[in-house]
Design an enzyme around this catalytic site. Sequence first.
Site, PDB file in Angstrom:
ATOM      1  N   TYR A 172       1.293  -5.466  13.255  1.00  0.00           N
ATOM      2  CA  TYR A 172       0.199  -4.755  12.753  1.00  0.00           C
ATOM      3  C   TYR A 172      -0.621  -4.155  13.644  1.00  0.00           C
ATOM      4  O   TYR A 172      -0.991  -4.799  14.719  1.00  0.00           O
ATOM      5  CB  TYR A 172      -0.550  -5.707  11.744  1.00  0.00           C
ATOM      6  CG  TYR A 172      -1.595  -5.158  10.782  1.00  0.00           C
ATOM      7  CD1 TYR A 172      -1.156  -4.221   9.929  1.00  0.00           C
ATOM      8  CD2 TYR A 172      -2.893  -5.491  10.847  1.00  0.00           C
ATOM      9  CE1 TYR A 172      -2.281  -3.469   9.228  1.00  0.00           C
ATOM     10  CE2 TYR A 172      -3.687  -4.902   9.854  1.00  0.00           C
ATOM     11  CZ  TYR A 172      -3.477  -3.796   9.238  1.00  0.00           C
ATOM     12  OH  TYR A 172      -4.340  -3.354   8.449  1.00  0.00           O
TER      13      TYR A 172
ATOM     14  N   ARG B 139      -3.858  -3.035  13.495  1.00  0.00           N
ATOM     15  CA  ARG B 139      -5.349  -3.024  13.357  1.00  0.00           C
ATOM     16  C   ARG B 139      -5.711  -4.333  13.716  1.00  0.00           C
ATOM     17  O   ARG B 139      -5.665  -5.530  12.959  1.00  0.00           O
ATOM     18  CB  ARG B 139      -5.838  -2.538  12.300  1.00  0.00           C
ATOM     19  CG  ARG B 139      -5.466  -1.049  11.797  1.00  0.00           C
ATOM     20  CD  ARG B 139      -6.168  -0.621  10.383  1.00  0.00           C
ATOM     21  NE  ARG B 139      -5.908   0.646  10.106  1.00  0.00           N
ATOM     22  CZ  ARG B 139      -4.864   1.024   9.540  1.00  0.00           C
ATOM     23  NH1 ARG B 139      -4.159   0.096   8.886  1.00  0.00           N
ATOM     24  NH2 ARG B 139      -4.701   2.556   9.150  1.00  0.00           N
TER      25      ARG B 139
ATOM     26  N   ASP C   4      -5.669  -7.555   6.786  1.00  0.00           N
ATOM     27  CA  ASP C   4      -7.253  -7.484   7.606  1.00  0.00           C
ATOM     28  C   ASP C   4      -8.097  -7.438   6.218  1.00  0.00           C
ATOM     29  O   ASP C   4      -7.698  -7.475   5.064  1.00  0.00           O
ATOM     30  CB  ASP C   4      -7.475  -6.478   8.149  1.00  0.00           C
ATOM     31  CG  ASP C   4      -7.088  -5.010   7.477  1.00  0.00           C
ATOM     32  OD1 ASP C   4      -6.609  -4.927   6.407  1.00  0.00           O
ATOM     33  OD2 ASP C   4      -7.345  -3.879   7.920  1.00  0.00           O
TER      34      ASP C   4
ATOM     35  N   ASP D   6      -2.266  -5.095   3.407  1.00  0.00           N
ATOM     36  CA  ASP D   6      -2.314  -5.565   4.888  1.00  0.00           C
ATOM     37  C   ASP D   6      -3.134  -6.709   5.123  1.00  0.00           C
ATOM     38  O   ASP D   6      -4.131  -7.282   4.362  1.00  0.00           O
ATOM     39  CB  ASP D   6      -3.307  -4.310   5.688  1.00  0.00           C
ATOM     40  CG  ASP D   6      -1.998  -3.124   5.736  1.00  0.00           C
ATOM     41  OD1 ASP D   6      -1.215  -3.141   5.377  1.00  0.00           O
ATOM     42  OD2 ASP D   6      -2.674  -1.998   5.943  1.00  0.00           O
TER      43      ASP D   6
ATOM     44  N   GLU E 190      -9.865  -5.172   4.717  1.00  0.00           N
ATOM     45  CA  GLU E 190      -9.669  -3.993   3.787  1.00  0.00           C
ATOM     46  C   GLU E 190      -8.490  -4.289   2.963  1.00  0.00           C
ATOM     47  O   GLU E 190      -8.438  -4.064   1.745  1.00  0.00           O
ATOM     48  CB  GLU E 190      -9.366  -2.756   4.553  1.00  0.00           C
ATOM     49  CG  GLU E 190      -9.437  -1.544   3.642  1.00  0.00           C
ATOM     50  CD  GLU E 190      -9.560  -0.258   4.602  1.00  0.00           C
ATOM     51  OE1 GLU E 190      -9.656   0.760   3.767  1.00  0.00           O
ATOM     52  OE2 GLU E 190      -9.506  -0.229   5.885  1.00  0.00           O
TER      53      GLU E 190
ATOM     54  N   GLU F  96       0.976  -1.117   0.031  1.00  0.00           N
ATOM     55  CA  GLU F  96       0.250   0.032   0.055  1.00  0.00           C
ATOM     56  C   GLU F  96       0.759   1.267   0.161  1.00  0.00           C
ATOM     57  O   GLU F  96       0.545   2.208  -0.765  1.00  0.00           O
ATOM     58  CB  GLU F  96      -0.893   0.063   1.436  1.00  0.00           C
ATOM     59  CG  GLU F  96      -2.103  -1.170   1.193  1.00  0.00           C
ATOM     60  CD  GLU F  96      -2.037  -2.153   2.220  1.00  0.00           C
ATOM     61  OE1 GLU F  96      -2.938  -2.686   2.849  1.00  0.00           O
ATOM     62  OE2 GLU F  96      -0.557  -2.430   2.275  1.00  0.00           O
TER      63      GLU F  96
ATOM     64  N   HIS G 168      -4.077 -12.241  13.623  1.00  0.00           N
ATOM     65  CA  HIS G 168      -3.500 -13.252  14.491  1.00  0.00           C
ATOM     66  C   HIS G 168      -2.877 -12.871  15.694  1.00  0.00           C
ATOM     67  O   HIS G 168      -2.350 -13.835  16.463  1.00  0.00           O
ATOM     68  CB  HIS G 168      -2.455 -13.857  13.417  1.00  0.00           C
ATOM     69  CG  HIS G 168      -3.330 -14.536  11.995  1.00  0.00           C
ATOM     70  ND1 HIS G 168      -2.536 -14.775  10.999  1.00  0.00           N
ATOM     71  CD2 HIS G 168      -4.451 -14.660  12.189  1.00  0.00           C
ATOM     72  CE1 HIS G 168      -3.334 -15.305  10.145  1.00  0.00           C
ATOM     73  NE2 HIS G 168      -4.837 -15.065  10.751  1.00  0.00           N
TER      74      HIS G 168
END
Length: 854
Positions: A431, A433, A207, A205, A209, A132, A478
């Site tokens: 990560y 989030r 997740d 990422d 999204e 990203e 995770h």
Amino acid sequence: MIAYCFKCKEKREMKELQPVYTTKGTAGVNGTCELCGCKMFKMGRIPEHDQLPAPILPPSSTAEKGKESKKSTSKKEDEKLLVKAKSVKPTSSKRKTTKTGKPSKITKEPQKTKTAKEPQPIKHRGKLVIVESPAKARTVGKFLGSGYIVRASVGHVRDLLRSQLSVDVENNFTPKYRIPNEKRDIVKEVKKAAEHAQEIYLATDPDREGEAIAWHLLEAAEMDVSRIKRVVFHEITKQAVADAFAHPREIDMQRVNAQQARRILDRLVGYKISPLLWRKVRSRTSAGRVQSVSVRLVVEREREIEEFNSEEYWSIEALLATLPPKANSKNGDSKQFRASLNRINGEKVDLKNQTETQVILNELEKSTYMVEDVKKSERRRRPAAPFTTSTLQQEASRRLGFNTRKTMQLAQQLYEGLEFAKEGNVGLITYMRTDSTIVAQQAQEEARQFISQRYGEQLLPEKPPIYKTKSKSAQEAHEAIRPTSVFREPDKIKKFLNRDQARLYNLIWQRFVASQMENALYDTMSIVVKASVCETLPENGNLVYRLQASGSQLRFKGFLTLYEETLDEDASPDTSEGIILPDLNIGQQVYLGQLFPEQHFTQPPPRYTEATLVKTLEEYGIGRPSTYAPIISTIQQRGYVELFEKRLYPTELGGIVNELLVKYFPDIINVQFTAQMENELDRIANGEIEWVPVLNEFYTPFAKDVAYAETNMPAVSVSEEPTGEKCDKCGHPIVIKMGRFGKFEACSNFPTCRNVKPHLVKLGMACPNDKGEIVERRTKKGRVFYGCANYPECNWSSWKKPLSVLCPSCGNLLVQKSRTWAQCIHCEEQFEIKKLVGLSAEDEKSTEEQLAMA
């Protein structure tokens, strides 16, 4: 006839139809929107066109021009070919001459024919990786080496069109995606690189999204699915990246569909309800599926506070001693302790006024006190679990004063990687989030090794601790938020970070290391004292009082050596911690020293802070880790909620919009529905249900609510706050209005007079430089500071809030240095705020609220 209304931003029934012809002779229809009255147009023919004479087009019309241009073009091309044919010599036979000039034999030359080149197949070479952000691309590229090309998509590359609903509700809610203009060059570059790559790794990422971004990249850049591989990693370290690329997978379409369903849900709610609010309340107002529920929580809490009736109650504490007050002990070993009255004749104490309290005080003055029960025990205090997104935002707010948006921005920077002298770019945390508290085994082993070396074996538990995730739906992430290596101690890397990055990293590092340490141990003691006016202390008498004293003493610090979690702003502190009680025996008599009656009043529930609102959203199951910060930011940017002294207050606009939404959309704007929908989205991501039936079940009743609201919702005007000033152009009153970028001041005679200026919050104090008005201002990043209204002529400013009283010593301006102290900007003498005479009511209220939060 149905046509698109540009004001309503959706298709509407067109009324007052008028047949027309365009200048090119094409049939069309003019009309107006049945709802807003806006002019509409649609190409097409209706029966009324038969009664309207068709226009006679001149010879120079577009159609004739097209025919003539085609004829002239073909004629010119023929002439060119003819000229070319004349200029070319025949090549089928040539007569050669000898040196003497005699002709030789005629020889034929082979005719050269031109054949079209066949497209050469593209040679696929190298490996393309797409992430990203550019910072993440630099870090990942360093780990992968020269065999990989790393590109950044800079977030999403496709989204629903902004100008229309972009969801076909009649065709299984098919979304209409578009590549934004600002992303076209990026997609073009990615597409070109993907065409030549042998392998394409989508490393967005981990997740939902991020999964959706990977799918949008595939679709937008028209990639070859056979060469696509999906990789995810929860920390940007060399080992984690290598492991991820060693175990690639396919794009998980179940997670993509869950994210699509969320996006479509939000679009349906926003684009169906927002136009209603534009027409009924005020332009630029809007609604959101999750944000509106958050506003409702803030509004309803404010109503609870307004409707709360404070009630008086009293408490009694007794100072007790092991020896009589007048007794002369040889060793002076009389020990005192405090006990609170909690039972009268077995019933809980409920003293409502001073009269009732005085009766009890008189009884206790004459009573005899005896120890009824003594309990000694050990209490183990477990360390707090490693951070999740929610707990990180809460603790950063309480301890560091960061808002949710700032916390996530800093965490993103720490995750993506920062430049180090020796290591280069390296990700410092996992990560950010996540709603899981799970820790990787390798990370636990590293933490245990560090704790053993730094703090000793006594702080190392026998087994690595396991923390259960509180969120029922914590299935995406995770791991918890932790440092990628505990050996990167905050003090060692502090010089490579800015101040805020260093503070947040230190918080995450300490929390994780402490979570892997041994429990803290407390020795606790509880004493129950029975009092009665009867000397025999009857068991079933009617005049028996029971008082209780509790104390605890820290015996082993454990994890408290490094870190202790900050309490919520409104949590009650543990009053027993650090209290040492005397060693007493059951049946031992103790003696009254003094009684302490105290008057209290019940308090309303506290207003939400950003931290407590995030905590409430998580408890209700509203939103997910990636949405908490946007929710808090959005409701403030839209002018529905204001932040004052770290507390969230609903605005008048927020109250009006909430009342209308709750009344006309009760099944949508409520906590239970929003939490249930989040669970449905989780089930879609897990492959338990399909996304289209979920949307269909939602939309059918929702469409009926929208139709009912369009007919029955009343128009409500939001009162404009007067400033008390007159317009310098026309003399009408100046009022405060809400615009796209917040509040501004404008003439009430709009649109005749369009005089506008910025809204400045005046404090009613004079500038120490030129005696101008001191006003509240904000930086580009939203930080509040105070300055002179005559800027730029006067550049006086202060980060600290000026107070309404002057310095008692020199008469200059006082500013608030802390919650309890004020300081003079001239003589720098400090004063306790509560002792200052003449403070304004607003300053007193602000100080009281800050002290209550401390």
